[in-house]
Write a protein that holds these residues in place. Structure first.
Motif, PDB file in Angstrom:
ATOM      1  N   VAL A 170       0.837  -1.200   0.000  1.00  0.00           N
ATOM      2  CA  VAL A 170       0.000   0.000   0.000  1.00  0.00           C
ATOM      3  C   VAL A 170       0.874   1.253   0.000  1.00  0.00           C
ATOM      4  N   PHE A 171       1.967   1.247   0.780  1.00  0.00           N
ATOM      5  CA  PHE A 171       2.844   2.414   0.809  1.00  0.00           C
ATOM      6  C   PHE A 171       3.516   2.618  -0.547  1.00  0.00           C
ATOM      7  N   ALA A 172       3.930   1.517  -1.187  1.00  0.00           N
ATOM      8  CA  ALA A 172       4.530   1.630  -2.517  1.00  0.00           C
ATOM      9  C   ALA A 172       3.524   2.203  -3.516  1.00  0.00           C
ATOM     10  N   ALA A 173       2.248   1.808  -3.373  1.00  0.00           N
ATOM     11  CA  ALA A 173       1.220   2.351  -4.271  1.00  0.00           C
ATOM     12  C   ALA A 173       1.081   3.864  -4.086  1.00  0.00           C
ATOM     13  N   THR A 174       1.153   4.331  -2.829  1.00  0.00           N
ATOM     14  CA  THR A 174       1.058   5.779  -2.614  1.00  0.00           C
ATOM     15  C   THR A 174       2.309   6.498  -3.120  1.00  0.00           C
ATOM     16  N   LEU A 175       3.464   5.834  -3.097  1.00  0.00           N
ATOM     17  CA  LEU A 175       4.665   6.436  -3.680  1.00  0.00           C
ATOM     18  C   LEU A 175       4.506   6.591  -5.192  1.00  0.00           C
ATOM     19  N   VAL A 176       3.913   5.588  -5.826  1.00  0.00           N
ATOM     20  CA  VAL A 176       3.643   5.683  -7.264  1.00  0.00           C
ATOM     21  C   VAL A 176       2.676   6.830  -7.531  1.00  0.00           C
ATOM     22  N   MET A 177       1.643   6.929  -6.680  1.00  0.00           N
ATOM     23  CA  MET A 177       0.689   8.029  -6.810  1.00  0.00           C
ATOM     24  C   MET A 177       1.385   9.374  -6.629  1.00  0.00           C
ATOM     25  N   LEU A 178       2.306   9.433  -5.696  1.00  0.00           N
ATOM     26  CA  LEU A 178       3.066  10.657  -5.461  1.00  0.00           C
ATOM     27  C   LEU A 178       3.918  11.013  -6.678  1.00  0.00           C
ATOM     28  N   ALA A 179       4.540   9.997  -7.276  1.00  0.00           N
ATOM     29  CA  ALA A 179       5.349  10.230  -8.471  1.00  0.00           C
ATOM     30  C   ALA A 179       4.487  10.735  -9.626  1.00  0.00           C
ATOM     31  N   ILE A 180       3.287  10.165  -9.769  1.00  0.00           N
ATOM     32  CA  ILE A 180       2.385  10.620 -10.837  1.00  0.00           C
ATOM     33  C   ILE A 180       2.011  12.081 -10.624  1.00  0.00           C
ATOM     34  N   SER A 181       1.690  12.431  -9.383  1.00  0.00           N
ATOM     35  CA  SER A 181       1.348  13.830  -9.083  1.00  0.00           C
ATOM     36  C   SER A 181       2.522  14.741  -9.404  1.00  0.00           C
ATOM     37  N   GLY A 182       3.735  14.319  -9.002  1.00  0.00           N
ATOM     38  CA  GLY A 182       4.911  15.136  -9.264  1.00  0.00           C
ATOM     39  C   GLY A 182       5.183  15.315 -10.740  1.00  0.00           C
ATOM     40  N   VAL A 183       5.067  14.243 -11.502  1.00  0.00           N
ATOM     41  CA  VAL A 183       5.299  14.327 -12.948  1.00  0.00           C
ATOM     42  C   VAL A 183       4.248  15.223 -13.599  1.00  0.00           C
ATOM     43  N   ASN A 184       3.010  15.105 -13.121  1.00  0.00           N
ATOM     44  CA  ASN A 184       1.943  15.956 -13.651  1.00  0.00           C
ATOM     45  C   ASN A 184       2.264  17.425 -13.380  1.00  0.00           C
ATOM     46  N   VAL A 185       2.699  17.705 -12.154  1.00  0.00           N
ATOM     47  CA  VAL A 185       3.058  19.082 -11.801  1.00  0.00           C
ATOM     48  C   VAL A 185       4.232  19.562 -12.643  1.00  0.00           C
ATOM     49  N   ALA A 186       5.230  18.680 -12.853  1.00  0.00           N
ATOM     50  CA  ALA A 186       6.386  19.063 -13.660  1.00  0.00           C
ATOM     51  C   ALA A 186       5.961  19.443 -15.075  1.00  0.00           C
ATOM     52  N   ALA A 187       5.035  18.675 -15.647  1.00  0.00           N
ATOM     53  CA  ALA A 187       4.563  18.976 -17.005  1.00  0.00           C
ATOM     54  C   ALA A 187       3.830  20.304 -17.045  1.00  0.00           C
ATOM     55  N   VAL A 188       3.000  20.557 -16.034  1.00  0.00           N
ATOM     56  CA  VAL A 188       2.250  21.814 -15.992  1.00  0.00           C
ATOM     57  C   VAL A 188       3.195  22.999 -15.800  1.00  0.00           C
ATOM     58  N   LEU A 189       4.166  22.843 -14.887  1.00  0.00           N
ATOM     59  CA  LEU A 189       5.105  23.938 -14.638  1.00  0.00           C
ATOM     60  C   LEU A 189       5.970  24.219 -15.862  1.00  0.00           C
ATOM     61  N   LEU A 190       6.352  23.161 -16.573  1.00  0.00           N
ATOM     62  CA  LEU A 190       7.137  23.345 -17.791  1.00  0.00           C
ATOM     63  C   LEU A 190       6.330  24.114 -18.834  1.00  0.00           C
ATOM     64  N   ALA A 191       5.047  23.748 -18.964  1.00  0.00           N
ATOM     65  CA  ALA A 191       4.191  24.442 -19.923  1.00  0.00           C
ATOM     66  C   ALA A 191       4.045  25.914 -19.549  1.00  0.00           C
ATOM     67  N   ARG A 192       3.882  26.198 -18.235  1.00  0.00           N
ATOM     68  CA  ARG A 192       3.754  27.594 -17.809  1.00  0.00           C
ATOM     69  C   ARG A 192       5.043  28.372 -18.075  1.00  0.00           C
ATOM     70  N   THR A 193       6.184  27.738 -17.827  1.00  0.00           N
ATOM     71  CA  THR A 193       7.460  28.410 -18.063  1.00  0.00           C
ATOM     72  C   THR A 193       7.643  28.731 -19.539  1.00  0.00           C
ATOM     73  N   ILE A 194       7.251  27.787 -20.384  1.00  0.00           N
ATOM     74  CA  ILE A 194       7.383  28.017 -21.829  1.00  0.00           C
ATOM     75  C   ILE A 194       6.466  29.154 -22.281  1.00  0.00           C
ATOM     76  N   ARG A 195       5.257  29.229 -21.715  1.00  0.00           N
ATOM     77  CA  ARG A 195       4.341  30.315 -22.082  1.00  0.00           C
ATOM     78  C   ARG A 195       4.890  31.679 -21.656  1.00  0.00           C
ATOM     79  N   ARG A 196       5.763  31.671 -20.641  1.00  0.00           N
ATOM     80  CA  ARG A 196       6.315  32.932 -20.136  1.00  0.00           C
ATOM     81  C   ARG A 196       7.676  33.245 -20.765  1.00  0.00           C
ATOM     82  N   ARG A 197       8.010  32.589 -21.877  1.00  0.00           N
ATOM     83  CA  ARG A 197       9.338  32.793 -22.462  1.00  0.00           C
ATOM     84  C   ARG A 197       9.581  34.255 -22.871  1.00  0.00           C
ATOM     85  N   ARG A 198       8.554  34.916 -23.389  1.00  0.00           N
ATOM     86  CA  ARG A 198       8.749  36.320 -23.793  1.00  0.00           C
ATOM     87  C   ARG A 198       9.051  37.194 -22.576  1.00  0.00           C
TER      88      ARG A 198
END
Length: 804
Positions: A286-314
């Protein structure tokens, strides 16, 4: 030197940025909080079960002491047996221990102000609270027929009334005891159960009905917990106690010859040496499953933050052109991302404060309820900050790898193939991890379904199980026989009842007690135990359960033999008699010097302990009338309407025993699978949440890439491309990401199933799971890519070219 003014400006700007984009802030905070919250909640539970020290003074000194038969030891589990009270009195004299306490589980009925209730009780030695270092909160301990109440029982039943000290109440219907004290409100106990009342061994003679409980060295139902003396270790204490045991073996060879002592550090509420093999794998899963869930959340956040950074390139390019350094801008971006993580951590902390209430609502024992202390809160904040740093720094640095002139010229609209590729990898990783959770949870659900469909060996339908206790607490065979005769006669007379019998245990709750047997002509191996699961039963037991007799017969009400008759199951017949017919053979109860019994039948194998465990060699000692206090009632129709009739028939004043539980066998079967069902459902919920997060990430990436290809789509449409071809192009891009992620996730899932195969029952049905995964993946991909695809086809070629 730290530039605090600069840091303060960064934080102020980060907070303003969060206010300017409330939608983005809410989505990012919720995503981080989802992953961190699930992980922190499971950590708090594991912390209470496995990491928190015992609720005692100086818990690092506490040890558990076990005794066992030396010749029967095959593995470490065999060393962890119970002790007798008489042996305890001698063992506590060891100088390696600063103290040794004894306790024994006991169920009891207590009557307060005329209201009886069944409670968990412990018979304890007089120094029990002294050894634990937890003296009573109110009152004192030591007089005859005095009891200590738990603080929870005192609060809920007696209204936390201080004047209750000195009052009397009835224990087991006829024993008057005095309330001498109340445990500390902080004392949760040292076991995974809520103990409401503590009774001394000196008073247990009458209450338990065992005059020899304190003197019989063969009565090994006592558990021991001790405190190491200054300078002593677990190893030295074990050597010292084994020296005492050798002296006892010389003095009492009949009871103590060959017995050994094992000492284990009492590091947590769960005795890992006893329950670790069962608890730890589930906790890790169960703890390993929550770690996987945590990794998914982190990767999702990384993708969103990358998209926001790219939109702010100007914007970032303008800052660079005005003299700001890349390091300064990266620090600003990291500060913004860290602020989001801290807000998410605060949300998690707020939600965790409700966790103890939820645990109480679902009925978790007080000793294992999650405690939201500084450790848990610190863990939640640390994980949230770690997610913010780990998944926030990389997008900030990657977003700054841009040519200033190019960024100023294109306005930040061109995403770049490298950045689009990075976002694609992040989305595929989310899908892979999501599919990993789905595969594992689906396999556990299939395993649960396999257990539900297995034939237990008896007829589950139309069966009611009633469990009774003797309120006097006496172990009186004559009283039990009189009760079972009355129960069988009265329940058989009820309309719709076709058969009634009695047994010592209800099926799917236990495989009975273990007893030593001897079989004439059978030579046991050097390491072979002759202890087998045993159930005592009354007449027509197998007929009532619907277990067929393979050979011979079972005992009926007309049998007049005064000695026990025995029925063995097929597994036992094969093990001890091989191809020979055991019917008519003798069995010695209690070993070669025990009482002789005759085997009168062989019953088909049935699962008595759990559906997941195959049948074990078991024998059933059948008595003429008695045989236990679990009454089995077979009905001709739906058993639910019979429950009221059973209660009415057995609730009269002339029934000497008390009905404590009444359930149908389907209800017992569902209860036996509750732990497996809970784990499966938790992982399924995590898998569904993960795939939803992945779909959001997929939608965001496809939308962003589609928006960045506006000019390309306009040119394609101007040159004659159809809207359908543009739709297929966008859907194909999303489908490639999903297929790659799904394939990787499927491989990871199969590898994970190899690791947990001991937790799976039956086949895990790989082909059906693959179909389920493909359907889920296809549906998620289609839903996530549909809106961007429709938007792409709605672009006017002329408008798109003018915009560029």
């Amino acid at each position: 030197m730290i530039d605090w003014s600069s840091i303060s400006r960064d934080i102020t700007y980060a907070l303003r940025a969060m206010r300017r984009s409330p939608g983005f802030t809410l989505a990012t905070v919720a995503t981080i909080a989802l992953g961190v919250g699930a992980n922190a909640a499971v950590f708090s539970l594991l912390n209470a079960l496995l990491l928190q020290p015992l609720d005692t003074e100086r818990p690092e000194e506490m040890v558990r002491v076990y005794t066992s038969e030396g010749h029967a030891i095959r593995n470490d589990q065999d060393r962890l047996g119970g002790s007798s009270y008489a042996d305890y009195l001698d063992l506590r004299e060891s100088r390696a221990l600063a103290g040794l306490a004894a306790f024994m589980p006991l169920g009891a009925t207590v009557t307060v102000d005329g209201a009886p209730s069944r409670i968990e009780t412990r018979v304890v030695s007089d120094d029990y609270f002294t050894v634990l270092g937890r003296p009573p909160f109110l009152g004192s301990w030591g007089g005859a027929r005095e009891v200590i109440l738990s603080h929870a029982f005192w609060s809920t039943t007696l209204g936390a009334d201080p004047s209750a000290i000195g009052r009397t109440m009835q224990l087991n219907g006829r024993h008057t005891v005095v309330i001498a004290g109340v445990t500390s409100p902080q004392f949760k106990g040292i076991e995974m159960s809520d103990v409401s009342l503590y009774l001394s061994f000196a008073d247990a003679r009458e209450v338990v009905g065992r005059a020899d409980l304190q003197t019989d060295r063969g009565e090994r139902t006592v558990r021991l917990i001790g405190r190491l003396a200054p300078g002593a270790t677990v190893g030295s204490a074990e050597l010292s106690l084994n020296g005492v045991m050798r002296a006892l073996a010389a003095e009492y060879p009949a009871q103590n010859a060959g017995r050994e002592v094992a000492v284990r550090a009492a590091t947590s509420i769960v005795p890992l040496e006893l329950f670790g093999p069962a608890v730890i794998p589930v906790g890790v899963l169960v703890f390993a499953a929550t770690l996987v869930m945590l990794a998914i959340s982190g990767v999702n956040v990384a993708a969103v933050l990358l998209a926001r950074t790219i939109r702010r390139r100007r914007e970032l390019a303008v800052r660079l052109s005005l003299g700001a350094s890349r390091g300064r801008i990266i620090r600003q971006l990291v500060t913004e991302n860290l602020a989001l993580a801290l807000v998410a951590g605060a949300v998690v902390v707020a939600l965790l404060t409700f966790l103890p209430r939820v645990a109480a609502w679902v009925g978790m024992p007080l000793a294992v309820r999650p405690v939201i202390d500084l450790e848990v809160l610190g863990y939640a904040i640390a994980v949230a900050v770690g997610v913010g740093l780990l998944f926030g720094v990389a997008p900030a640095m990657l977003g700054m790898r841009a040519d200033v002139v190019e960024s100023l010229r294109d306005g930040g609209l061109n995403t770049g193939h490298r950045r689009a590729r990075t976002q694609s990898v992040l989305v595929s990783a989310q899908i892979a991890l999501s599919m990993l959770l789905l595969v594992v949870s689906a396999a556990l659900l299939v395993s649960l379904n396999n257990q539900q469909r297995i034939d237990p060996g008896f007829v589950v339908d139309r069966l009611v199980v009633a469990t009774f206790v003797d309120p006097s607490g006496d172990s009186d065979a004559a009283r039990e026989e009189a009760f079972t005769q009355l129960a069988v006669e009265r329940l058989t007379a009820l309309p719709g009842v076709t058969s009634v019998s009695v047994g010592s245990m209800a099926p799917l709750t236990s495989d009975g007690y273990r007893s030593t047997i001897g079989i004439p002509g059978y030579v046991a191996g050097p390491d072979e135990e002759m202890d087998v699961p045993t159930l005592t039963t009354g007449p027509h037991y197998f007929r009532t359960l619907g277990i067929p007799m393979v050979r011979g017969r079972e005992r009926g009400t007309d049998d007049r033999a005064e000695f026990p008759l025995v029925v063995v199951n097929q597994s036992m017949a094969r093990r001890y008699w091989g191809e020979r017919d055991p019917v008519g053979a003798q069995v010695w109860l209690g070993g070669s010097r025990g009482q002789a019994a005759e085997v009168i039948g062989v019953a088909a194998d049935a699962r008595f302990r759990s559906l997941a465990e195959p049948p074990k060699p078991t024998f059933f000692v059948q008595y003429r009338a008695g045989g236990g206090t679990s009454v089995l009632i077979r009905t001709s129709g739906d058993p639910e309407p019979m429950l009221l009739g059973v209660r009415g028939a057995m609730a009269r004043n002339d029934v000497p025993f008390t009905l404590v539980q009444l359930r149908t066998m389907p209800e017992i079967l569902r209860s036996s699978l509750s732990a497996s069902r809970a784990v499966s459902q938790v992982l399924l919920v995590l898998g569904i949440l993960a795939i939803l997060l992945a779909s959001v990430g997929l939608y965001g990436v496809v939308s962003y890439v589609t928006a960045g290809r506006t000019r390309e789509f306009g040119v394609r449409l101007a040159l004659g491309a159809t809207p359908g071809s543009i739709t297929r192009l966008v859907l194909g891009y999303g489908a490639r990401l999903a297929v790659i992620g799904g394939a990787v996730g499927l491989v990871l899932g199969v590898a994970a199933l190899r690791l947990i195969e001991t937790m799976l029952f039956g086949t895990w049905a790989g082909a059906p799971l693959g179909v389920i995964v493909a359907v889920v993946l296809g549906a998620v991909t289609l839903a996530a890519c549909a809106v961007p695809a429709i938007r792409a086809t709605a672009v006017s070629p002329a408008s798109a070219l003018r915009a560029e």
